[in-house]
Design an enzyme around this catalytic site. Structure first.
Site, short mmCIF file in Angstrom:
data_model
loop_
_atom_site.label_atom_id
_atom_site.label_comp_id
_atom_site.label_asym_id
_atom_site.label_seq_id
_atom_site.Cartn_x
_atom_site.Cartn_y
_atom_site.Cartn_z
N SER A 703 2.64 2.65 9.67
CA SER A 703 2.01 3.33 8.48
C SER A 703 2.57 4.74 8.34
O SER A 703 2.25 5.42 9.51
CB SER A 703 0.55 3.50 8.42
OG SER A 703 0.25 2.27 8.15
N HIS A 734 4.06 2.64 3.16
CA HIS A 734 5.02 1.44 3.56
C HIS A 734 6.03 1.27 2.46
O HIS A 734 5.53 0.76 1.30
CB HIS A 734 4.09 0.20 3.90
CG HIS A 734 3.44 0.10 5.05
ND1 HIS A 734 3.79 -0.12 6.19
CD2 HIS A 734 1.92 0.65 5.51
CE1 HIS A 734 2.83 0.14 7.43
NE2 HIS A 734 1.74 0.74 6.67
N HIS A 756 0.89 -6.85 6.32
CA HIS A 756 -0.25 -7.08 7.06
C HIS A 756 -0.90 -8.40 6.79
O HIS A 756 -0.96 -8.77 5.61
CB HIS A 756 -1.15 -5.85 7.26
CG HIS A 756 -0.66 -4.56 7.35
ND1 HIS A 756 -0.10 -3.80 6.49
CD2 HIS A 756 -0.28 -3.79 8.71
CE1 HIS A 756 0.57 -2.64 6.81
NE2 HIS A 756 0.06 -2.70 8.25
N TYR A 758 -3.99 -8.69 6.49
CA TYR A 758 -5.14 -8.24 5.77
C TYR A 758 -4.79 -7.88 4.17
O TYR A 758 -5.80 -8.09 3.48
CB TYR A 758 -5.91 -6.86 6.13
CG TYR A 758 -5.04 -5.64 6.16
CD1 TYR A 758 -4.81 -5.16 5.06
CD2 TYR A 758 -4.73 -5.06 7.14
CE1 TYR A 758 -3.92 -3.99 5.04
CE2 TYR A 758 -3.62 -3.80 7.41
CZ TYR A 758 -3.65 -3.24 6.18
OH TYR A 758 -2.72 -2.09 5.98
N GLU A 759 -3.17 -7.86 3.93
CA GLU A 759 -3.15 -8.00 2.55
C GLU A 759 -3.10 -9.37 1.93
O GLU A 759 -2.89 -9.44 0.74
CB GLU A 759 -1.49 -7.37 2.52
CG GLU A 759 -1.34 -6.02 2.96
CD GLU A 759 0.06 -5.40 3.03
OE1 GLU A 759 0.73 -5.18 2.12
OE2 GLU A 759 0.51 -5.27 4.32
N ALA A 786 0.87 2.92 13.60
CA ALA A 786 -0.11 3.99 13.48
C ALA A 786 -1.60 3.08 14.15
O ALA A 786 -1.94 2.13 13.85
CB ALA A 786 -0.66 4.37 11.92
N MET A 889 -3.89 -2.86 13.02
CA MET A 889 -4.01 -4.14 12.33
C MET A 889 -2.61 -4.79 12.27
O MET A 889 -2.36 -5.43 11.04
CB MET A 889 -4.61 -3.88 11.00
CG MET A 889 -5.84 -2.92 11.02
SD MET A 889 -6.39 -2.36 9.38
CE MET A 889 -7.27 -1.15 9.67
N SER A 890 -1.58 -4.50 12.90
CA SER A 890 -0.28 -5.13 12.84
C SER A 890 0.45 -5.28 14.23
O SER A 890 -0.19 -5.56 15.29
CB SER A 890 0.32 -3.96 12.04
OG SER A 890 0.88 -3.07 13.00
N ASN A 913 -5.70 8.55 14.74
CA ASN A 913 -7.14 8.93 14.65
C ASN A 913 -7.74 8.41 16.10
O ASN A 913 -7.14 7.70 16.58
CB ASN A 913 -7.86 8.40 13.49
CG ASN A 913 -7.65 6.89 13.39
OD1 ASN A 913 -6.45 6.49 13.42
ND2 ASN A 913 -8.55 6.08 13.54
N HIS A 927 -7.38 6.10 5.86
CA HIS A 927 -6.05 5.84 5.92
C HIS A 927 -5.50 7.26 5.70
O HIS A 927 -4.10 7.45 6.13
CB HIS A 927 -5.78 4.80 4.87
CG HIS A 927 -4.43 4.18 4.94
ND1 HIS A 927 -3.67 3.71 6.15
CD2 HIS A 927 -3.38 4.21 3.92
CE1 HIS A 927 -2.54 3.61 5.84
NE2 HIS A 927 -2.35 3.72 4.50
O1 LIG Z 1 -0.01 -0.72 11.93
P1 LIG Z 1 0.25 -0.05 10.87
O2 LIG Z 1 1.24 -0.73 9.71
O3 LIG Z 1 1.26 1.24 11.41
O4 LIG Z 1 -0.81 0.53 9.94
C1 LIG Z 1 -2.00 0.91 10.38
O5 LIG Z 1 -2.79 1.80 9.66
C2 LIG Z 1 -3.40 0.99 8.59
C3 LIG Z 1 -4.68 1.64 8.43
O6 LIG Z 1 -5.02 3.04 8.28
C4 LIG Z 1 -3.36 -0.08 8.89
O7 LIG Z 1 -2.56 -0.99 8.26
C5 LIG Z 1 -3.08 -0.33 10.57
O8 LIG Z 1 -2.39 -1.27 10.88
N1 LIG Z 2 -7.90 -1.11 13.26
C1 LIG Z 2 -7.53 0.10 13.26
N2 LIG Z 2 -6.29 0.43 12.78
C2 LIG Z 2 -5.72 1.58 12.73
N3 LIG Z 2 -4.58 2.25 12.17
C3 LIG Z 2 -4.66 3.56 12.30
N4 LIG Z 2 -5.97 3.85 12.83
C4 LIG Z 2 -6.47 2.81 12.71
C5 LIG Z 2 -7.89 2.43 13.51
O1 LIG Z 2 -8.69 3.34 13.94
N5 LIG Z 2 -8.25 1.16 13.57
#
Ligand SMILES: O=P(O)(O)O[C@H]1O[C@H](CO)[C@@H](O)[C@H]1O
Ligand SMILES: Nc1nc2[nH]cnc2c(=O)[nH]1
Length: 954
Positions: A703, A734, A756, A758-759, A786, A889-890, A913, A927
């Site tokens: 991200s 993305h 991802h 979740y999409e 991220a 989440m990835s 964060n 986000h």
């Molecule tokens: O893992 P990337 O794709 O960097 O993105 C991260 O940031 C997004 C949440 O802000 C979620 O998609 C999380 O997985």
């Molecule tokens: N699950 C999760 N994914 C993130 N991606 C960027 N920040 C976060 C977070 O705090 N939690």
């Protein structure tokens, strides 16, 4: 030999070859006759100096700011009647050989008395370089002579460069000025104490040091705080010395914000911008940065200072904390570079030069901004009062400064100064005086001073190695006034036979006038048992100090500054503190700092009751206007290890495996493979047909991190929608493009954005791009993401090398390898114990260290939840308990697929964060915040990945 001396010998291993004491050191190696002898060619005429000049320059009481790693001590120097007499009616002329010899003799005598191993000097007049020369030995080990190109680190002088850079960046920006609130420039959260400060603070406030906050620069060296943590946490606890915009309070740590602002305005790092906008344009070729490339610069003069009376080389490690205060104190340059700088300043920022064309003054108001005035008055108190009345950018002050000025009337006490933040212009009290601007800098082992006679368009720069403090100040002042006086055809009031005596007098006077916090003498017994003092003491701005009893001694530890031994003093609960061991202990223990008589006091400030345990500790030797008070804290926090956490929900968990088993009962298993081997092969071949490159390196950008794709050269970009089997990215940040080209000369395929689970894609679909890369020939996969920081020691902006992962999603049945196994990719039961390649991790650590990233580079465990919601507080606490340092989440599905297919994997998370781990917190993850942090730190991440690619043998 004391313990301190023994440690000195081992710590200063590179200094082993040094002579036993300063005299021997100096005589044997330092001043070698005419190390870089000037020739007639070196010497040019002083140009258009006022030939009716008959001046008496009297420097009376003068307040100056000393700075650098040792911090901002306000030192009042009483220099009585130091008079420079200039010959009336003198004509401009070149230096004769006799005069050169006279100047050389003077400089060498100062070097001998002040024990200076290496010194460079530059004298300019208008456009003429009158004299540039190096003296002594720049490097005692290689015996390199000092020349005009020898590089010295300039400490606080850096602030001038930063200010000019900002003046230039702002002059190119329609909407922003020095008065635009920083928040509107940086768009980020700045937390500062006090009403309105964080909302209103602007560049002018920081450059002219009017925030009223106490300097906390010691935390840069001592506790390795990074910029994000500084902005998020430490600064909001900075002690307030005065109200906002009330007065001048020296502060370097806030230059960290200026650096961020420069980045926001110029779209590049402060380092690069400074080179591009200032140094390159001025032709300053030898510039280096003390904590980055200075050590590789073979022109660098070795920094030397004394420890227990002996000369020792200051290890370059001493400067590593400079990263955070880089914009205030990290630049190193040579006398020849500073010649150019002086000419630039003397021309009022407008100068055409045969070698460099530069004009930083599209709008004079902007240039004025960098010279935000302040009063350089006789006492700091008066100065404070005056500054309050001054407009920060008063045009008349600026005009007076950069136009020839009339001598002040006799008896005038007016001392007008302007500062950015501590260039000073002073009109002295006697008649026939001229204005001078001076700015000095120092770092352990280095000293420098510029003195400019603005109305005469003449200036001198001196830099040297050796001890700082009062003697160094006397040395550089005397050299500069002597050189200027010679330049003005004077008959200097002091010569090489008297200079040592004058220097002694000046040093003694300074010592006497220096405030001593409290005179305490050593005693053998403290008033209470040593255990009463033991504990962790915390200051939310400065971090923690640890006090432990060790047999009959009391020890204090503070980050990298190391361990101190505390000796009871004649005052109750007050100890004399002496540095004793640890990575950077010598930076506070060098002789020049020790003379300040550091002490430390414990208090139970409520009753001063000997029966009560002391609750707070004050450490006045820290370089700040207000000695920080640390309060006793019950536990020693663990930085990188996991704390045992209080977790309401966790208390109800019978065991972690039990919940995971419960989660698995909900698993949904898809037995279908989403693409056959043939589909993937077709896609891979089709992609390869569009490019001549055959990449062995694949990169997936998380991200907001896709800018790396812009560094790929000779690239083609294929939107995912044009690769039918690829899942399309639907999330902001993305791009959804496959880039192929070269990075650092190596063929790469890079995914600008990912998809991802979740999409809505089955996890097997997430595996498709990775398998396609495999079939294109990729052997090494870089995965970035991220992530939310779970480890309480992590800060927003940290980069985490992924050491391992926890596939929480996998516990719930989400795994891209579920389904029939195609052996052409990999085995049914792939091992995953070495998921993240150890060699690649080591390479990242090595390069990160070389690139100065240590303070924000971490290594930890990533956990993946499916998302798309961010975690609840209990989930965060659970993840922490499970051993996760960061969560996202990835990444995990991609890594599993890559490892299954036999690829080597390197993973890196940007901590965008901090997860919310307090039940009553009002902070919420978003986000937008994730993308914003990505914007800020992504350059560093890109730089590290690029450096790794460059170093890979593929
Ligand atoms: O893992 P990337 O794709 O960097 O993105 C991260 O940031 C997004 C949440 O802000 C979620 O998609 C999380 O997985
Ligand atoms: N699950 C999760 N994914 C993130 N991606 C960027 N920040 C976060 C977070 O705090 N939690």
């Amino acid at each position: 030999m004391s313990e301190a001396q023994r440690s000195a010998q081992s710590i200063f291993a590179p200094a082993q070859g040094l002579a036993n004491d300063w005299l021997e050191f100096f005589n044997a190696r330092a001043v070698q006759p005419a190390a870089a002898a000037a020739t007639e060619d070196d010497v040019r005429g002083p140009g258009q100096l006022d030939n009716s000049l008959h001046s008496v320059l009297t420097i009376t009481t003068m307040t100056l700011a000393t700075s650098g790693a040792k911090g901002a001590a306000m030192v009042t120097l009483l220099l009585v009647a130091m008079t420079v007499v200039c010959v009336p009616g003198a004509q401009p002329r070149s230096f004769t050989q006799t005069e050169i010899a006279q100047l050389d003799r003077f400089v060498m005598e100062v070097m001998r008395c002040a024990r200076i191993p290496a010194l460079s000097l530059s004298l300019v007049s208008d456009d003429d370089v009158v004299y540039e020369k190096g003296y002594g030995t720049a490097n005692p080990t290689t015996r390199t002579p000092t020349t005009k190109d020898t590089v010295f680190c300039l400490g606080s002088f850096t602030q001038s460069f930063t200010s000019v850079l900002l003046a230039d960046l702002l002059s190119r920006n329609e909407n922003k000025t020095f008065e635009t609130p920083l928040r509107d420039i940086m768009g980020s959260r700045i937390h500062l104490p006090g009403h309105y400060r964080a909302d209103l603070v602007n560049l002018k406030d920081i450059l002219s040091m009017r925030t009223g906050l106490s300097n906390m620069d010691i935390i840069a060296t001592a506790v390795g705080v990074n910029r994000y943590r500084l902005m998020e946490q430490n600064l909001r606890f900075a002690p307030e010395v005065t109200s906002f915009r009330e007065s001048y309070v020296f502060n370097e740590i806030l230059f960290s914000l200026v650096e961020e602002a420069a980045r926001a305005l110029g779209g590049n790092t402060w380092y690069r911008l400074l080179r591009q906008h200032v140094f390159n344009r001025l032709g300053m070729e030898n510039v280096a940065f003390v904590h980055m490339d200075a050590k590789e610069n073979n022109k660098l003069a070795s920094p030397v200072h004394s420890l227990n009376g002996k000369p020792v080389q200051v290890p370059m490690d001493a400067y590593k904390g400079q990263e955070l205060v880089a914009a205030a104190s990290s630049v190193c340059a040579s006398a020849s570079d500073m010649t150019r700088w002086m000419q630039f300043i003397l021309s009022g920022g407008k100068k055409d030069d045969s070698q460099a064309k530069y004009s930083l003054t599209k709008d004079p108001e902007h240039f004025a901004g960098h010279l935000a005035p302040r009063d350089a008055s006789t006492t700091r108190r008066e100065e404070i009062m005056r500054v309050r009345r001054l407009q920060v950018m008063r045009r008349d002050v600026l005009q007076n400064t950069f136009q020839p000025v009339q001598p002040r009337p006799r008896g005038s006490t007016r001392l007008t100064g302007f500062s950015q933040p501590d260039i000073q212009v002073s009109y002295t009290r006697e008649s026939n005086r001229y204005a001078f601007v001076s700015q000095e800098g120092s770092l352990p082992g280095y000293e420098s001073l510029i003195t400019l006679l603005v109305d005469r368009k003449a200036g001198v720069f001196t830099a040297f190695t050796g001890d700082g403090g009062a003697r160094a100040y006397a040395a550089k002042t005397l050299i500069n006034t002597f050189a200027l006086d010679m330049l003005l055809q004077g008959n200097p009031w002091v010569d090489s036979t008297s200079v040592c005596h004058v220097m002694d007098t000046m040093t003694d006077m300074t010592r006497r006038s220096e405030p001593h916090p409290t005179r305490v003498s050593a005693m053998s017994e403290p008033i209470r048992p040593l255990e009463d003092y033991e504990g962790t003491y915390r200051h939310y701005g400065y971090g923690d100090v640890f006090i432990r009893r060790n047999g009959s001694e009391l020890h204090l530890e503070y980050g990298e500054l190391g361990r101190y031994i505390l000796t009871p003093s004649s005052r109750n609960d007050t100890f004399i503190i002496q540095a004793n061991s640890g990575p950077l202990w010598y930076t506070t223990n060098a002789d020049e700092y020790r003379s300040k008589g550091p002490y430390l006091a414990f208090f139970d400030n409520r009753y001063n009751d000997p029966e009560r345990r002391p609750e707070t500790v004050t450490i006045p030797f820290f370089s700040s206007d207000i000695a920080p008070v640390f309060s006793k804290h019950p536990v020693r926090p663990v930085e990188s290890e996991q704390e045992d956490v209080e977790c309401d929900a966790c208390a109800n968990f019978i065991s972690v495996p039990l919940i995971l088993t419960a989660a698995m009962s909900t698993m949904v298993v898809s037995l279908r493979n989403h693409c056959t081997y043939d589909d993937l092969k077709k896609a891979a071949d089709s992609i390869l047909s569009k490019t001549k490159y055959r990449p062995k390196i694949g990169i997936i950008c998380g991200s907001g991190l896709g800018h790396l794709g812009e560094l790929v050269e000779d690239r083609i970009a294929i939107p995912y929608k044009d690769i039918p089997i690829f899942p399309i990215s639907t999330v902001p940040g993305h791009e959804g493009k496959l880039i192929i080209g070269t990075l650092e000369g190596k063929a790469v395929v890079l995914m600008q954005g990912r998809s991802h689970t979740y999409e809505g894609y089955p996890t097997q679909k997430i595996a498709v791009p990775v398998r396609t890369m495999k079939l294109m020939g990729v052997e090494i996969l870089f995965v970035t993401n991220a992530a939310g920081g779970i480890n309480p020691g992590y800060a927003v902006g940290d980069l985490m090398i992924i050491k391992d992962h926890i596939n929480i999603a996998g516990f719930a049945g989400i795994n891209p390898l579920i389904g029939p196994n195609d052996d052409r990719f990999g085995v049914r039961f792939p091992p995953m114990s070495n998921a993240y390649d150890i060699e690649l991790r080591n390479l990242a650590k090595k390069l990160g260290k070389e690139m100065g990233f240590e303070s924000f580079l971490r290594e930890g465990v990533y956990s993946m939840l499916v998302g798309p919601n961010f975690e609840t507080v209990s989930e965060c606490l659970l993840l922490r308990k499970l051993g996760s340092d960061a969560t996202g989440m990835s990444t995990v599905p991609e890594v599993l697929t890559a490892k299954h297919a036999g690829m080597r994997v390197f993973g890196m998370s940007l901590i965008t964060n901090k997860v919310v781990s307090e039940y009553d917190s009002e902070v919420m993850a978003s986000h937008e915040e994730v993308l914003e942090t990505g914007k800020k730190r992504s350059e560093d991440l890109q730089a590290l990945v690029s450096a790794m690619v460059k170093n890979l043998k593929v």
